[in-house]
Design a protein around this motif. Structure first.
Motif, PDB file in Angstrom:
ATOM      1  N   PHE A  32       2.043  -1.599   3.235  1.00  0.00           N
ATOM      2  CA  PHE A  32       2.513  -1.667   4.618  1.00  0.00           C
ATOM      3  C   PHE A  32       3.068  -0.323   5.074  1.00  0.00           C
ATOM      4  O   PHE A  32       2.787   0.125   6.185  1.00  0.00           O
ATOM      5  CB  PHE A  32       3.584  -2.751   4.748  1.00  0.00           C
ATOM      6  CG  PHE A  32       4.167  -2.836   6.132  1.00  0.00           C
ATOM      7  CD1 PHE A  32       3.464  -3.456   7.142  1.00  0.00           C
ATOM      8  CD2 PHE A  32       5.396  -2.271   6.409  1.00  0.00           C
ATOM      9  CE1 PHE A  32       3.992  -3.525   8.423  1.00  0.00           C
ATOM     10  CE2 PHE A  32       5.936  -2.334   7.686  1.00  0.00           C
ATOM     11  CZ  PHE A  32       5.222  -2.970   8.699  1.00  0.00           C
ATOM     12  N   ILE A  33       3.853   0.344   4.218  1.00  0.00           N
ATOM     13  CA  ILE A  33       4.431   1.641   4.586  1.00  0.00           C
ATOM     14  C   ILE A  33       3.337   2.680   4.792  1.00  0.00           C
ATOM     15  O   ILE A  33       3.364   3.447   5.762  1.00  0.00           O
ATOM     16  CB  ILE A  33       5.445   2.093   3.515  1.00  0.00           C
ATOM     17  CG1 ILE A  33       6.676   1.189   3.547  1.00  0.00           C
ATOM     18  CG2 ILE A  33       5.842   3.548   3.714  1.00  0.00           C
ATOM     19  CD1 ILE A  33       7.650   1.427   2.422  1.00  0.00           C
ATOM     20  N   VAL A  34       2.357   2.716   3.895  1.00  0.00           N
ATOM     21  CA  VAL A  34       1.269   3.690   4.020  1.00  0.00           C
ATOM     22  C   VAL A  34       0.465   3.437   5.296  1.00  0.00           C
ATOM     23  O   VAL A  34       0.129   4.378   6.021  1.00  0.00           O
ATOM     24  CB  VAL A  34       0.356   3.643   2.775  1.00  0.00           C
ATOM     25  CG1 VAL A  34      -0.925   4.426   2.985  1.00  0.00           C
ATOM     26  CG2 VAL A  34       1.113   4.184   1.561  1.00  0.00           C
ATOM     27  N   LEU A  35       0.180   2.176   5.593  1.00  0.00           N
ATOM     28  CA  LEU A  35      -0.558   1.858   6.817  1.00  0.00           C
ATOM     29  C   LEU A  35       0.251   2.211   8.062  1.00  0.00           C
ATOM     30  O   LEU A  35      -0.287   2.754   9.029  1.00  0.00           O
ATOM     31  CB  LEU A  35      -0.931   0.371   6.838  1.00  0.00           C
ATOM     32  CG  LEU A  35      -2.045  -0.050   5.894  1.00  0.00           C
ATOM     33  CD1 LEU A  35      -2.229  -1.561   5.934  1.00  0.00           C
ATOM     34  CD2 LEU A  35      -3.341   0.656   6.228  1.00  0.00           C
ATOM     35  N   ALA A  36       1.549   1.934   8.033  1.00  0.00           N
ATOM     36  CA  ALA A  36       2.388   2.243   9.192  1.00  0.00           C
ATOM     37  C   ALA A  36       2.459   3.750   9.418  1.00  0.00           C
ATOM     38  O   ALA A  36       2.369   4.218  10.557  1.00  0.00           O
ATOM     39  CB  ALA A  36       3.783   1.663   8.981  1.00  0.00           C
ATOM     40  N   LEU A  37       2.615   4.524   8.355  1.00  0.00           N
ATOM     41  CA  LEU A  37       2.664   5.977   8.505  1.00  0.00           C
ATOM     42  C   LEU A  37       1.326   6.530   8.977  1.00  0.00           C
ATOM     43  O   LEU A  37       1.273   7.441   9.808  1.00  0.00           O
ATOM     44  CB  LEU A  37       3.057   6.636   7.174  1.00  0.00           C
ATOM     45  CG  LEU A  37       4.510   6.427   6.740  1.00  0.00           C
ATOM     46  CD1 LEU A  37       4.732   7.036   5.363  1.00  0.00           C
ATOM     47  CD2 LEU A  37       5.466   7.010   7.742  1.00  0.00           C
ATOM     48  N   GLY A  38       0.242   5.977   8.465  1.00  0.00           N
ATOM     49  CA  GLY A  38      -1.083   6.418   8.883  1.00  0.00           C
ATOM     50  C   GLY A  38      -1.340   6.120  10.352  1.00  0.00           C
ATOM     51  O   GLY A  38      -1.844   6.965  11.086  1.00  0.00           O
ATOM     52  N   LEU A  39      -0.964   4.922  10.798  1.00  0.00           N
ATOM     53  CA  LEU A  39      -1.156   4.572  12.208  1.00  0.00           C
ATOM     54  C   LEU A  39      -0.263   5.420  13.098  1.00  0.00           C
ATOM     55  O   LEU A  39      -0.661   5.795  14.204  1.00  0.00           O
ATOM     56  CB  LEU A  39      -0.883   3.085  12.422  1.00  0.00           C
ATOM     57  CG  LEU A  39      -1.918   2.141  11.809  1.00  0.00           C
ATOM     58  CD1 LEU A  39      -1.471   0.689  11.985  1.00  0.00           C
ATOM     59  CD2 LEU A  39      -3.280   2.354  12.434  1.00  0.00           C
ATOM     60  N   GLY A  40       0.931   5.731  12.632  1.00  0.00           N
ATOM     61  CA  GLY A  40       1.820   6.600  13.401  1.00  0.00           C
ATOM     62  C   GLY A  40       1.244   7.997  13.539  1.00  0.00           C
ATOM     63  O   GLY A  40       1.299   8.598  14.617  1.00  0.00           O
ATOM     64  N   ALA A  41       0.683   8.523  12.461  1.00  0.00           N
ATOM     65  CA  ALA A  41       0.073   9.856  12.510  1.00  0.00           C
ATOM     66  C   ALA A  41      -1.129   9.863  13.448  1.00  0.00           C
ATOM     67  O   ALA A  41      -1.315  10.802  14.225  1.00  0.00           O
ATOM     68  CB  ALA A  41      -0.345  10.286  11.104  1.00  0.00           C
ATOM     69  N   ILE A  42      -1.934   8.812  13.402  1.00  0.00           N
ATOM     70  CA  ILE A  42      -3.095   8.716  14.294  1.00  0.00           C
ATOM     71  C   ILE A  42      -2.635   8.658  15.747  1.00  0.00           C
ATOM     72  O   ILE A  42      -3.224   9.303  16.624  1.00  0.00           O
ATOM     73  CB  ILE A  42      -3.952   7.485  13.929  1.00  0.00           C
ATOM     74  CG1 ILE A  42      -4.645   7.725  12.594  1.00  0.00           C
ATOM     75  CG2 ILE A  42      -4.959   7.179  15.020  1.00  0.00           C
ATOM     76  CD1 ILE A  42      -5.362   6.503  12.046  1.00  0.00           C
ATOM     77  N   TRP A  72       2.738  -4.742  -1.879  1.00  0.00           N
ATOM     78  CA  TRP A  72       2.560  -5.138  -0.483  1.00  0.00           C
ATOM     79  C   TRP A  72       3.411  -4.261   0.424  1.00  0.00           C
ATOM     80  O   TRP A  72       2.995  -3.859   1.505  1.00  0.00           O
ATOM     81  CB  TRP A  72       2.961  -6.596  -0.267  1.00  0.00           C
ATOM     82  CG  TRP A  72       1.851  -7.574  -0.478  1.00  0.00           C
ATOM     83  CD1 TRP A  72       1.770  -8.494  -1.463  1.00  0.00           C
ATOM     84  CD2 TRP A  72       0.663  -7.733   0.310  1.00  0.00           C
ATOM     85  NE1 TRP A  72       0.610  -9.211  -1.338  1.00  0.00           N
ATOM     86  CE2 TRP A  72      -0.081  -8.768  -0.259  1.00  0.00           C
ATOM     87  CE3 TRP A  72       0.178  -7.089   1.456  1.00  0.00           C
ATOM     88  CZ2 TRP A  72      -1.296  -9.173   0.276  1.00  0.00           C
ATOM     89  CZ3 TRP A  72      -1.042  -7.499   1.979  1.00  0.00           C
ATOM     90  CH2 TRP A  72      -1.759  -8.526   1.387  1.00  0.00           C
ATOM     91  N   ILE A  73       4.626  -3.983  -0.017  1.00  0.00           N
ATOM     92  CA  ILE A  73       5.527  -3.136   0.763  1.00  0.00           C
ATOM     93  C   ILE A  73       4.974  -1.723   0.846  1.00  0.00           C
ATOM     94  O   ILE A  73       4.979  -1.099   1.914  1.00  0.00           O
ATOM     95  CB  ILE A  73       6.939  -3.152   0.143  1.00  0.00           C
ATOM     96  CG1 ILE A  73       7.490  -4.577   0.188  1.00  0.00           C
ATOM     97  CG2 ILE A  73       7.862  -2.184   0.857  1.00  0.00           C
ATOM     98  CD1 ILE A  73       8.772  -4.770  -0.578  1.00  0.00           C
ATOM     99  N   LEU A  74       4.473  -1.207  -0.273  1.00  0.00           N
ATOM    100  CA  LEU A  74       3.912   0.147  -0.288  1.00  0.00           C
ATOM    101  C   LEU A  74       2.682   0.250   0.611  1.00  0.00           C
ATOM    102  O   LEU A  74       2.519   1.223   1.343  1.00  0.00           O
ATOM    103  CB  LEU A  74       3.559   0.563  -1.722  1.00  0.00           C
ATOM    104  CG  LEU A  74       4.756   0.729  -2.657  1.00  0.00           C
ATOM    105  CD1 LEU A  74       4.279   1.049  -4.068  1.00  0.00           C
ATOM    106  CD2 LEU A  74       5.688   1.802  -2.153  1.00  0.00           C
TER     107      LEU A  74
END
Length: 46
Positions: free
Chosen positions: A17-27, A13-15
Motif C-alpha cells: 500500500f505504501i509503495v503504491l501510494a508513493l508511486g501514485l503521488g509521484a505520478i 500488505w502495508i508495504l
C-alpha cells in the motif's frame, strides 16, 4: 497460511500500500509538471 480468527494485517500488505501510494503521488506530481526534487532543497541551509 492464515489462521482462523486472526485479524492482524500482514506487513507486506502495508508495504504494498505504501509503495503504491508513493508511486501514485509521484505520478500525480509529474503529470501536472511538478518536480519531485526541488533544486533549492539541495542547497545547505546556512
Amino acid at each position: 497460511m492464515s489462521e482462523a480468527g486472526n485479524d492482524s494485517v500482514p506487513i507486506w500488505w502495508i508495504l504494498v500500500f505504501i509503495v503504491l501510494a508513493l508511486g501514485l503521488g509521484a505520478i500525480a506530481v509529474l503529470s501536472v509538471g511538478g518536480s519531485l526534487i526541488d533544486p533549492a532543497m539541495l542547497l545547505p541551509l546556512a
